[in-house]
Enzyme design. Structure first.
Site, PDB file in Angstrom:
ATOM      1  N   HIS A 135       0.852  -1.177   0.000  1.00  0.00           N
ATOM      2  CA  HIS A 135       0.000   0.000   0.000  1.00  0.00           C
ATOM      3  C   HIS A 135       0.891   1.231   0.000  1.00  0.00           C
ATOM      4  CE1 HIS A 135      -3.928  -1.838   0.460  1.00  0.00           C
ATOM      5  NE2 HIS A 135      -3.518  -2.561   1.482  1.00  0.00           N
ATOM      6  N   CYS A 190      -0.180   2.596  -4.549  1.00  0.00           N
ATOM      7  CA  CYS A 190      -0.869   3.846  -4.856  1.00  0.00           C
ATOM      8  C   CYS A 190       0.011   5.021  -4.463  1.00  0.00           C
ATOM      9  CB  CYS A 190      -2.197   3.922  -4.104  1.00  0.00           C
ATOM     10  SG  CYS A 190      -3.521   2.942  -4.840  1.00  0.00           S
TER      11      CYS A 190
END
Length: 318
Positions: free
Chosen positions: A132, A174
């Site tokens: 992440h 991301c």
């Protein structure tokens, strides 16, 4: 189904012990290092246009795979990426080392340990991170850290055996909450598929003393554009890593006709093209549906790099 590798925060990002460094003290220390040095550095031009790819080994490849991250949704499907990139890099002859769900302290230690190894017999270094992320940060199992921590250990002053050698970083995460919408265009000329073109091999220039920046010879490829989502399919893996593997595998199959190897920037452009043209999100959430993704890279490479297949010779059975 496609999901994202965005981390969600309850509020403003807080500084933590993994922040790159304290700016004022860093500037002071760097200035003292420069002023205390008695060396006279003279910069000079070079006629070398290609990195030396004639070493016995292609290099070390580190894979940091994060499925479970504290406080974040589980990254379902990341095993597909891990196994695929392991197979692709092993096929090139990389010394591939896989690490799953490390804490930041452990991840940082692995980076430092690798930087302290002798890379003189290697063409390059390659690091893959899948986790992440958010703006300027990526997650270990227990905390977020500034993305530059991935390459700080391999800067010229910290890892002398990798000076004048490519240090390549591929990051699947991301980088923000923006979405990349699709736009269309029409082209009426026939489409043709181009193969990777290779420049003629040239002899290496004779050895000499050169001065280059501490941050030279690095390339960082991100799965998505700055401040944007990065997509991962829970069954097939992420668009980016799967595209990296497809492009590398295709280039490896051409080794017989291309003994010089595949030119790196051609490979990266092919990865950009594959993700940009062939993928589109299919998400249950309407706001995330029919969206696109655009990988991109930052480069301080100073020469052309050819990635060659250098499969390891199996040890003889005794």
């Amino acid at each position: 189904m496609d999901v994202t590798d965005l981390s969600f925060f309850g509020g403003k990002l807080k500084s933590d012990k993994a922040d790159a460094n304290k700016t004022s003290s860093s500037i002071t220390n760097n200035y003292q290092n420069i002023t205390n040095s008695n060396k006279v550095i003279v910069s000079r031009a070079t006629r070398e246009t290609e990195y030396d790819c004639n070493h016995p080994c292609v290099g070390i490849a580190l894979i940091f795979n994060h499925k479970d991250v504290k406080g974040q949704k589980q990254r379902v499907g990341t095993e597909r990426d891990r196994d695929a990139i392991y197979a692709s890099l092993t096929n090139y002859g990389f010394d591939v080392r896989v690490f799953n769900d490390l804490t930041f302290a452990d991840l940082n230690e692995k980076l430092k340990e690798t930087a302290q190894e002798d890379h003189q017999q290697n063409d390059c270094l390659l690091v893959v991170v899948m986790s992440h992320g958010y703006e300027g940060r990526i997650f270990a199992r227990d905390m977020a850290y500034p993305v530059e921590r991935l390459w700080n250990a391999f800067l010229g002053e910290n890892c002398t055996s990798l000076i004048n050698k490519p240090k390549l970083f591929f990051i699947q995460a991301c980088r923000g909450a923006n979405l990349d919408k699709a736009v269309t265009y029409r082209k009426f000329t026939p489409m043709s598929r181009q193969s990777f073109s290779l420049e003629p091999w040239r002899e290496k220039a004779e050895a000499a003393l050169y001065a280059i920046p501490n941050t030279a010879d690095m390339l960082v490829m991100y799965s998505t554009f700055d401040k944007h989502y990065s997509f991962r399919n829970i069954e097939n893996g992420s668009w980016f890593i799967q595209s990296v593997c497809d492009v590398l595998d295709e280039a490896a199959m051409d080794e017989a006709s291309s003994p010089q190897g595949a030119e790196l920037l051609h490979l990266l452009t092919a990865i950009n093209r594959k993700v940009a043209y062939e993928y589109q999100s299919n998400a249950k959430q309407e706001a995330l549906n029919q969206m696109k993704e655009m990988p991109n890279f930052m480069s301080t490479l100073t020469k052309t790099f050819y990635l060659r297949v250098k499969r390891k010779v199996p040890e003889m059975i005794r």
